[in-house]
Motif scaffolding. Structure first.
Motif, short mmCIF file in Angstrom:
data_model
loop_
_atom_site.label_atom_id
_atom_site.label_comp_id
_atom_site.label_asym_id
_atom_site.label_seq_id
_atom_site.Cartn_x
_atom_site.Cartn_y
_atom_site.Cartn_z
N UNK A 166 0.84 -1.13 -0.20
CA UNK A 166 -0.08 0.22 0.00
C UNK A 166 0.96 1.17 -0.08
N UNK A 167 1.88 1.44 0.87
CA UNK A 167 2.98 2.43 0.87
C UNK A 167 3.68 2.57 -0.46
N UNK A 168 3.84 1.25 -1.12
CA UNK A 168 4.60 1.56 -2.34
C UNK A 168 3.60 2.10 -3.42
N UNK A 169 2.50 1.83 -3.29
CA UNK A 169 1.59 2.37 -4.33
C UNK A 169 1.20 3.54 -4.25
N UNK A 170 1.34 4.10 -2.69
CA UNK A 170 1.15 5.53 -2.45
C UNK A 170 2.17 6.20 -3.27
N UNK A 171 3.67 5.59 -3.06
CA UNK A 171 4.87 6.55 -3.68
C UNK A 171 4.87 6.44 -5.15
N UNK A 172 4.22 5.40 -5.90
CA UNK A 172 4.57 5.21 -7.37
C UNK A 172 3.26 5.74 -7.97
#
Length: 167
Positions: free
Chosen positions: A53-59
């Motif tokens: 989820x955090x990666x989605x937010x960043x990417x």
């Protein structure tokens, strides 16, 4: 051999994971608590999906800003299928080269990865965008270089993909 078969099987299931739709729904709602409420209680799984989820937010915002995708709906539809199927195809070829699977098994795996890709991506544009998205999620570096290569593959007249629209 068993590890090779297990790894290839895992990659074939990567985009059919039951928690992936929850992950994208939580992102769309901007509601991490929704994700937490619907994830399994097993710590490793929870940690994995919360990190995703955090990666989605960043990417996602970066790829929308850079024009890789025009909308979040496009990302949600193709997911990181291009990346996962490319990895699967590459690993299948490596397993064959190492003698871990037969030529017939290699052909079956390549066909399965191709058909899997076509369930999420119809065009080369979608495939390239999906590949870039997956790579950004998992590697998280040098995204501009990969975006540039993807654009060149799709738009330069000398590229083998230039005159091809559909997979």
């Amino acid at each position: 051999r068993q590890d090779a078969i297990q790894t290839l099987g895992h990659l074939l299931q990567k985009n059919r994971d039951v928690y992936i739709p929850l992950l994208y729904e939580a992102y769309e709602k901007k509601d991490k608590d929704f994700l937490k409420e619907n994830l399994p209680t097993h710590w490793d799984l929870r940690h994995y999906y919360l990190k995703m989820y955090q990666r989605l937010e960043n990417v996602i915002s970066e790829l929308l800003l850079k024009g890789v995708f025009t909308s979040y709906a496009d990302i949600k539809r193709v997911k990181d299928s291009g990346w996962n199927t490319a990895r699967g195809s590459f690993i299948a070829r490596c397993c064959f080269d190492l003698g871990l699977i037969s030529k017939q098994e290699l052909q079956k795996y390549l066909e399965k990865f191709y058909l899997l890709l076509k369930t999420d991506c119809i065009t080369w544009q979608e495939y390239v965008s999906s590949y870039i998205f997956g790579r950004a999620l998992w590697v998280d570096s040098q995204n501009m270089e990969v975006i540039s290569i993807g654009k060149d593959l799709l738009h330069k007249p000398k590229s083998p993909l230039y005159h091809k629209k559909y997979l």
